[in-house]
Design a protein around this motif. Structure first.
Motif, PDB file in Angstrom:
ATOM      1  N   PRO A  68       0.947  -1.137  -0.179  1.00  0.00           N
ATOM      2  CA  PRO A  68       0.152   0.253   0.005  1.00  0.00           C
ATOM      3  C   PRO A  68       0.844   1.326  -0.083  1.00  0.00           C
ATOM      4  N   ALA A  69       2.148   1.140   0.630  1.00  0.00           N
ATOM      5  CA  ALA A  69       2.919   2.476   0.576  1.00  0.00           C
ATOM      6  C   ALA A  69       3.286   2.491  -0.406  1.00  0.00           C
ATOM      7  N   VAL A  70       3.935   1.517  -1.179  1.00  0.00           N
ATOM      8  CA  VAL A  70       4.501   1.724  -2.470  1.00  0.00           C
ATOM      9  C   VAL A  70       3.658   2.211  -3.677  1.00  0.00           C
ATOM     10  N   ALA A  71       2.182   1.614  -3.272  1.00  0.00           N
ATOM     11  CA  ALA A  71       1.133   2.191  -4.427  1.00  0.00           C
ATOM     12  C   ALA A  71       1.014   3.932  -4.194  1.00  0.00           C
ATOM     13  N   GLN A  72       1.202   4.126  -3.042  1.00  0.00           N
ATOM     14  CA  GLN A  72       0.896   5.574  -2.590  1.00  0.00           C
ATOM     15  C   GLN A  72       2.132   6.394  -2.974  1.00  0.00           C
ATOM     16  N   GLN A  73       3.144   6.172  -2.877  1.00  0.00           N
ATOM     17  CA  GLN A  73       4.288   6.549  -3.078  1.00  0.00           C
ATOM     18  C   GLN A  73       4.386   6.684  -4.797  1.00  0.00           C
ATOM     19  N   PHE A  74       4.207   5.475  -5.355  1.00  0.00           N
ATOM     20  CA  PHE A  74       3.889   5.616  -6.819  1.00  0.00           C
ATOM     21  C   PHE A  74       3.068   6.850  -7.454  1.00  0.00           C
ATOM     22  N   VAL A  75       1.984   6.830  -6.646  1.00  0.00           N
ATOM     23  CA  VAL A  75       1.059   7.964  -7.195  1.00  0.00           C
ATOM     24  C   VAL A  75       1.641   9.333  -6.765  1.00  0.00           C
ATOM     25  N   GLU A  76       2.424   9.473  -5.810  1.00  0.00           N
ATOM     26  CA  GLU A  76       3.139  10.827  -5.427  1.00  0.00           C
ATOM     27  C   GLU A  76       3.984  11.129  -6.474  1.00  0.00           C
ATOM     28  N   LEU A  77       5.009  10.019  -6.877  1.00  0.00           N
ATOM     29  CA  LEU A  77       5.797  10.394  -7.998  1.00  0.00           C
ATOM     30  C   LEU A  77       5.152  10.698  -9.298  1.00  0.00           C
ATOM     31  N   CYS A  78       4.262  10.017  -9.689  1.00  0.00           N
ATOM     32  CA  CYS A  78       3.298  10.376 -10.726  1.00  0.00           C
ATOM     33  C   CYS A  78       3.028  11.861 -10.853  1.00  0.00           C
ATOM     34  N   ASN A  79       2.352  12.236  -9.657  1.00  0.00           N
ATOM     35  CA  ASN A  79       1.965  13.445  -9.461  1.00  0.00           C
ATOM     36  C   ASN A  79       3.075  14.475  -9.609  1.00  0.00           C
ATOM     37  N   GLU A  80       4.091  14.271  -9.117  1.00  0.00           N
ATOM     38  CA  GLU A  80       5.597  14.963  -8.944  1.00  0.00           C
ATOM     39  C   GLU A  80       5.766  15.264 -10.594  1.00  0.00           C
ATOM     40  N   TRP A  81       5.673  14.082 -11.486  1.00  0.00           N
ATOM     41  CA  TRP A  81       6.298  14.153 -12.618  1.00  0.00           C
ATOM     42  C   TRP A  81       5.405  14.961 -13.522  1.00  0.00           C
ATOM     43  N   ALA A  82       3.955  14.806 -13.081  1.00  0.00           N
ATOM     44  CA  ALA A  82       2.965  15.489 -14.013  1.00  0.00           C
ATOM     45  C   ALA A  82       2.725  16.657 -13.344  1.00  0.00           C
ATOM     46  N   LYS A  83       3.436  17.279 -12.442  1.00  0.00           N
ATOM     47  CA  LYS A  83       3.104  18.473 -11.810  1.00  0.00           C
ATOM     48  C   LYS A  83       1.578  18.835 -11.283  1.00  0.00           C
ATOM     49  N   GLU A  84       1.194  17.696 -10.783  1.00  0.00           N
ATOM     50  CA  GLU A  84       0.001  17.851  -9.928  1.00  0.00           C
ATOM     51  C   GLU A  84       0.304  17.310  -8.647  1.00  0.00           C
ATOM     52  N   ILE A  85      -0.630  17.867  -7.784  1.00  0.00           N
ATOM     53  CA  ILE A  85      -0.875  17.645  -6.351  1.00  0.00           C
ATOM     54  C   ILE A  85      -2.212  17.428  -5.844  1.00  0.00           C
ATOM     55  N   GLU A  86      -2.610  16.523  -4.946  1.00  0.00           N
ATOM     56  CA  GLU A  86      -3.803  16.241  -4.664  1.00  0.00           C
ATOM     57  C   GLU A  86      -3.967  17.298  -3.180  1.00  0.00           C
ATOM     58  N   ALA A  87      -5.002  18.082  -2.940  1.00  0.00           N
ATOM     59  CA  ALA A  87      -4.987  18.811  -1.747  1.00  0.00           C
ATOM     60  C   ALA A  87      -6.507  18.446  -1.145  1.00  0.00           C
ATOM     61  N   THR A  88      -6.376  18.242   0.172  1.00  0.00           N
ATOM     62  CA  THR A  88      -7.571  18.153   0.930  1.00  0.00           C
ATOM     63  C   THR A  88      -8.080  19.239   1.557  1.00  0.00           C
ATOM     64  N   VAL A  89      -9.365  19.613   1.406  1.00  0.00           N
ATOM     65  CA  VAL A  89     -10.082  20.634   1.971  1.00  0.00           C
ATOM     66  C   VAL A  89     -11.210  20.240   2.763  1.00  0.00           C
ATOM     67  N   VAL A  90     -10.937  20.671   4.073  1.00  0.00           N
ATOM     68  CA  VAL A  90     -11.975  20.212   5.058  1.00  0.00           C
ATOM     69  C   VAL A  90     -12.619  21.594   5.424  1.00  0.00           C
ATOM     70  N   SER A  91     -14.032  21.552   5.373  1.00  0.00           N
ATOM     71  CA  SER A  91     -14.450  22.662   5.624  1.00  0.00           C
ATOM     72  C   SER A  91     -15.814  22.656   6.693  1.00  0.00           C
ATOM     73  N   ALA A  92     -16.385  23.603   7.303  1.00  0.00           N
ATOM     74  CA  ALA A  92     -17.250  23.331   8.316  1.00  0.00           C
ATOM     75  C   ALA A  92     -18.641  23.210   7.644  1.00  0.00           C
ATOM     76  N   VAL A  93     -18.747  23.552   6.252  1.00  0.00           N
ATOM     77  CA  VAL A  93     -20.059  23.753   5.447  1.00  0.00           C
ATOM     78  C   VAL A  93     -19.630  23.260   4.174  1.00  0.00           C
ATOM     79  N   GLU A  94     -20.682  22.861   3.450  1.00  0.00           N
ATOM     80  CA  GLU A  94     -20.243  22.328   1.949  1.00  0.00           C
ATOM     81  C   GLU A  94     -19.651  23.473   1.060  1.00  0.00           C
ATOM     82  N   LEU A  95     -18.647  23.369   0.539  1.00  0.00           N
ATOM     83  CA  LEU A  95     -18.243  24.568  -0.217  1.00  0.00           C
ATOM     84  C   LEU A  95     -19.003  24.489  -1.945  1.00  0.00           C
ATOM     85  N   THR A  96     -19.154  25.867  -2.134  1.00  0.00           N
ATOM     86  CA  THR A  96     -19.878  25.821  -3.638  1.00  0.00           C
ATOM     87  C   THR A  96     -18.779  25.435  -4.544  1.00  0.00           C
TER      88      THR A  96
END
Length: 177
Positions: free
Chosen positions: A90-118
């Motif tokens: 599972p950690a290998v798969a996660q790091q693989f995705v992170e390497l892919c994102n780095e290579w593609a210049k992408e990043i996943e961001a988690t946004v936690v809000s008190a209410v649903e965002l529009t």
């Protein structure tokens, strides 16, 4: 956690480098994700920690994965089994995705809000993060009413706590010091 990351990194890097060379990043991501799910299966998990010989374990694991893992993926699984590392898939798969994102210049961001965002608010956050991080941002939004108001944004090592709960906590810390 750091130990698992350290163990998983060379396997993820090797798989990523091979996938890039062979223009097979998507198929490798799918294979690793599938193998990671297999390794987390309640029936398989005890076998990974048990006393099976590495060649038998690799054979069993590859048999369970079946057609989902190609020959090169099977070779990776064999090497990991020989080294007693299948449980870190599972950690290998996660790091693989992170390497892919780095290579593609992408990043996943988690946004936690008190209410649903529009969708407009999500777009504004995404655009701001893209400017700040110089990458394409994929948002994963969730709701946590305990924040009272505001948002907490996590993108890689970056954490932006703009929640009322966070502000109250920081104020409390300041007053107590």
């Amino acid at each position: 956690m750091a130990e698992i990351t350290t163990i998983a990194r060379p396997y993820a890097k090797a798989a990523f480098d091979f996938a890039i060379e062979n223009n097979a990043v998507d198929s490798w991501a799918e294979m690793l994700n599938f193998a990671a799910m297999v390794s987390e299966n309640e029936t398989i998990k005890p076998l990974l920690a048990g006393g099976l010989a590495s060649n038998k374990l690799a054979e069993l694991f590859i048999g369970v994965c079946g057609e989902q893992v190609n020959e090169q993926g099977q070779n990776l699984l064999k090497v990991m089994a020989e080294n007693g590392r299948l449980e870190v898939l599972p950690a290998v798969a996660q790091q693989f995705v992170e390497l892919c994102n780095e290579w593609a210049k992408e990043i996943e961001a988690t946004v936690v809000s008190a209410v649903e965002l529009t969708s407009e608010q999500q777009q504004d956050i995404s655009v701001s993060l893209e400017k700040r991080l110089a990458r394409k941002v994929k948002l994963n939004c969730s709701i946590d009413a305990s924040l009272v108001a505001g948002v907490i944004i996590t993108a890689g090592d970056l954490v932006i706590d703009g929640s009322v709960r966070g502000k109250i906590s920081r104020l409390s810390d300041t007053l107590q010091s």
